[in-house]
Design a protein around this motif. Structure first.
Motif, PDB file in Angstrom:
ATOM      1  N   SER B  13      70.027   5.807 -63.043  1.00 51.54           N
ATOM      2  CA  SER B  13      71.380   5.983 -63.597  1.00 51.54           C
ATOM      3  C   SER B  13      71.914   4.724 -64.265  1.00 51.54           C
ATOM      4  CB  SER B  13      72.333   6.423 -62.503  1.00 51.54           C
ATOM      5  OG  SER B  13      72.699   5.318 -61.712  1.00 51.54           O
ATOM      6  N   THR B  14      71.181   3.605 -64.196  1.00 54.18           N
ATOM      7  CA  THR B  14      71.665   2.413 -64.894  1.00 54.18           C
ATOM      8  C   THR B  14      71.360   2.472 -66.387  1.00 54.18           C
ATOM      9  OG1 THR B  14      69.619   1.302 -64.323  1.00 54.18           O
ATOM     10  CG2 THR B  14      71.497   0.891 -62.891  1.00 54.18           C
ATOM     11  N   ASN B  15      70.605   3.474 -66.823  1.00 57.91           N
ATOM     12  CA  ASN B  15      70.327   3.609 -68.254  1.00 57.91           C
ATOM     13  C   ASN B  15      71.575   4.076 -69.001  1.00 57.91           C
ATOM     14  OD1 ASN B  15      67.448   3.057 -68.340  1.00 57.91           O
ATOM     15  ND2 ASN B  15      67.323   4.844 -67.015  1.00 57.91           N
ATOM     16  N   ASN B  16      71.640   3.678 -70.255  1.00 59.65           N
ATOM     17  CA  ASN B  16      72.801   4.039 -71.066  1.00 59.65           C
ATOM     18  C   ASN B  16      72.476   5.275 -71.900  1.00 59.65           C
ATOM     19  OD1 ASN B  16      74.257   1.604 -70.284  1.00 59.65           O
ATOM     20  ND2 ASN B  16      72.645   0.595 -71.456  1.00 59.65           N
ATOM     21  N   ASP B  17      73.378   6.231 -71.844  1.00 59.78           N
ATOM     22  CA  ASP B  17      73.138   7.490 -72.544  1.00 59.78           C
ATOM     23  C   ASP B  17      73.009   7.293 -74.038  1.00 59.78           C
ATOM     24  OD1 ASP B  17      72.905   9.823 -70.956  1.00 59.78           O
ATOM     25  OD2 ASP B  17      74.916   9.422 -70.204  1.00 59.78           O
ATOM     26  N   ARG B  18      71.985   7.925 -74.613  1.00 57.46           N
ATOM     27  CA  ARG B  18      71.857   7.900 -76.079  1.00 57.46           C
ATOM     28  C   ARG B  18      72.059   9.289 -76.672  1.00 57.46           C
ATOM     29  NH1 ARG B  18      66.663   4.780 -77.921  1.00 57.46           N
ATOM     30  NH2 ARG B  18      65.789   5.417 -75.946  1.00 57.46           N
ATOM     31  N   PHE B  19      72.415  10.235 -75.817  1.00 58.47           N
ATOM     32  CA  PHE B  19      72.760  11.583 -76.277  1.00 58.47           C
ATOM     33  C   PHE B  19      74.221  11.785 -75.906  1.00 58.47           C
ATOM     34  CE2 PHE B  19      72.760  16.274 -75.662  1.00 58.47           C
ATOM     35  CZ  PHE B  19      72.438  16.609 -76.946  1.00 58.47           C
ATOM     36  N   GLU B  20      75.091  11.877 -76.900  1.00 54.76           N
ATOM     37  CA  GLU B  20      76.524  11.841 -76.633  1.00 54.76           C
ATOM     38  C   GLU B  20      77.084  13.222 -76.306  1.00 54.76           C
ATOM     39  OE1 GLU B  20      77.912   9.187 -76.186  1.00 54.76           O
ATOM     40  OE2 GLU B  20      76.663   7.715 -77.206  1.00 54.76           O
ATOM     41  N   GLY B  21      78.203  13.202 -75.601  1.00 48.21           N
ATOM     42  CA  GLY B  21      78.886  14.451 -75.269  1.00 48.21           C
ATOM     43  C   GLY B  21      79.601  15.020 -76.477  1.00 48.21           C
ATOM     44  N   ALA B  22      80.401  16.044 -76.247  1.00 54.34           N
ATOM     45  CA  ALA B  22      81.152  16.737 -77.291  1.00 54.34           C
ATOM     46  C   ALA B  22      80.248  17.407 -78.313  1.00 54.34           C
ATOM     47  CB  ALA B  22      82.159  15.824 -77.990  1.00 54.34           C
ATOM     48  N   HIS B  23      78.998  17.731 -77.919  1.00 54.48           N
ATOM     49  CA  HIS B  23      78.207  18.682 -78.695  1.00 54.48           C
ATOM     50  C   HIS B  23      78.727  20.061 -78.326  1.00 54.48           C
ATOM     51  CE1 HIS B  23      76.285  19.275 -74.868  1.00 54.48           C
ATOM     52  NE2 HIS B  23      76.000  17.986 -74.804  1.00 54.48           N
TER      53      HIS B  23
END
Lengths: 153, 317
Positions: B13-23
């Motif tokens: 979980s320390t990874n940073n999301d590269r797939f953003e919300g609001a799709h």
């Protein structure tokens, strides 16, 4: 911001090319594609930057919101949470805010209220529960259920 | 190669999301769980291409994009083709030394739904596998054309109700069996082929990392329960995936170099196919007395398939 783009009202795509004397494709010819940039400026090493350190462009859906989809919202109770991160790995909308192995809360701009995080929460009672969209945080925390005793089979 | 730690969920979980919300995928859709997991299990640069389908139309609603990586969409069938073209271009430019960062590792990934993998994009995928490009193809298998209203595809299992194979007084839904895409892809001589499920996050992340690391065309079929067309409550996506893997409707296994088969998950308490079907609205009609024999037939098929997988694992072929 994305809302300020107001694309329908001021749609002048192709205007500059027309003025420059370029031949644009007609409606029955192959149309041009679109390129949207996710970030302003250099995006090198973006995988190692946290969301708050990034320079999102107006085209990134991070700047949009789907909060209006929601009827109920998940409420997070810090006192019970064990930071197992189940909700983080299974949230379909990247809406669980986790930093340094800690669960911080919910991103209500992108949450659609699907309730998956509540289902996968392993604590007793659950540290995430669904409440009405207009419910107050203190009100919700006060209405939190007591620990359930295990039923002997 | 830089690979992020997946030892346990806290580290993951320390990874940073590269797939953003609001799709605009449905609430509770498993597609975005799978895509997020792929993009979180590596911090290399990614070039992604999508076939037309739920994922493509929902993550690129003009003027927005949900992807923090390079992402291409061309047509319904050609994600495999476009991503392999990008891969060849990258290889040539790297050789000439005219890339911005010549040493940065780049991984090439194509996403397709089951309609564009099993049916419409099949020959494009097959061609890309045969040419042997270094890319990974991930099929998000939700067993119908969910984007256009739930038509049958060749991934739809026997007995399921779809809008073009309807259940009623004279029909029990789809009559044909599901295509075994994993074996077909293994037969192409691919170095890594697997079937994975989002509820077993660790085996899935390991499988994705392996596929990205291995040189050559890799194929991964992932189970993606569709709450809209399978007709269940959005909150039960992960519970239903549990039922799918425990009932062995979706066994989780990998095939290395098209002969070394490993079963990655053996359910401790296997459940019947009936229990899996009872949780979904699309199998509702099978519980009527005149169609009950279909459930038994499906159970026989599932048992035979599981037996075959175990024998193949033992015999290494």
């Amino acid at each position: 911001m994305a809302q300020e783009l107001n694309l329908l009202a001021t749609d002048n795509r192709g205007q500059s090319q027309l003025e420059a004397g370029m031949n644009l494709a007609g409606w029955d010819e192959v149309t041009q594609g679109t390129v949207l940039t996710s970030f302003e400026g250099d995006a090198t090493g973006i995988a190692n930057k946290k969301a708050e350190e990034r320079t999102y462009s107006d085209f990134n859906s991070y700047t949009a919101s789907v909060a209006s989809w929601r009827v109920q919202k998940p409420v997070f109770n810090r006192d019970i949470c064990i930071d197992c991160q189940n909700c983080w790995v299974w949230c379909p909308d990247s809406s669980i805010l986790s930093r340094d192995k800690q669960m911080l809360g919910i991103d209500y701009d992108h949450c659609k209220g699907c309730e998956v995080c509540v289902e996968v929460c392993p604590t007793n009672p659950k540290s995430l529960l669904m409440f009405n969209e207009h419910a107050d945080l203190e009100e919700s925390l006060a209405a939190w259920p007591e620990k359930k005793k295990k039923e002997k089979k | 190669m830089a690979i992020t730690s997946i030892k346990n969920l806290k580290e993951f979980s320390t990874n940073n999301d590269r797939f953003e919300g609001a799709h605009t995928l449905c609430p509770g859709c498993a597609h975005s769980m799978i895509v997020r997991e792929l993009m979180n299990c590596t911090d290399d640069n990614l070039v992604i291409s999508s076939n037309t389908g739920c994922l493509e139309v929902s993550t690129a609603v003009y003027p927005f994009t949900s992807w923090d990586t390079s992402w291409i969409h061309i047509g319904f069938e050609n994600a495999a083709t476009s991503v392999t073209a990008a891969q060849v271009m990258h290889k040539v430019r790297k050789k000439k030394g005219n890339l911005k960062d010549n040493d940065a590792p780049v991984k090439f990934v194509a996403f397709g739904g089951d309609g564009s993998t099993y049916d419409i994009g099949f020959q494009w995928l097959s061609g890309a596998m045969e040419r042997g490009h270094d890319f990974t193809y991930i099929c998000l298998d939700n067993e119908n054309y969910a984007n256009t209203g739930g038509q049958r595809s060749s991934a739809t299992p026997v007995g399921a109700h779809t809008s073009t194979a309807q259940a009623g007084t004279h029909s029990y839904g789809k009559k044909q069996k599901k295509k075994d895409i994993v074996s077909i892809m293994a037969a192409h001589g691919s170095p890594y082929v697997a079937q994975l499920a989002p509820n077993k996050w660790k085996s899935m992340a390991k499988g994705f990392q392996k596929a990205l690391e291995v040189e050559g065309p890799c194929f991964i079929n992932t189970v993606s329960p569709c709450c809209t067309e399978w007709k269940f409550d959005p909150k039960d996506t992960i519970n239903l995936t549990d039922l799918a893997t425990d009932s062995l409707m979706f066994p989780i296994y990998e095939i290395i170099d098209s002969h070394e088969l490993n079963i990655l998950y053996r359910p401790k308490n296997p459940i019947s196919v009936e229990e899996y079907m009872a949780a979904q609205g699309r199998y509702k009609h099978l519980f009527k007395p005149q169609y009950r024999h279909i459930i038994e037939e499906v159970q026989k098929d599932v048992d035979a398939k599981w037996d075959l997988l175990q024998r193949r694992e033992e015999a290494r072929l």
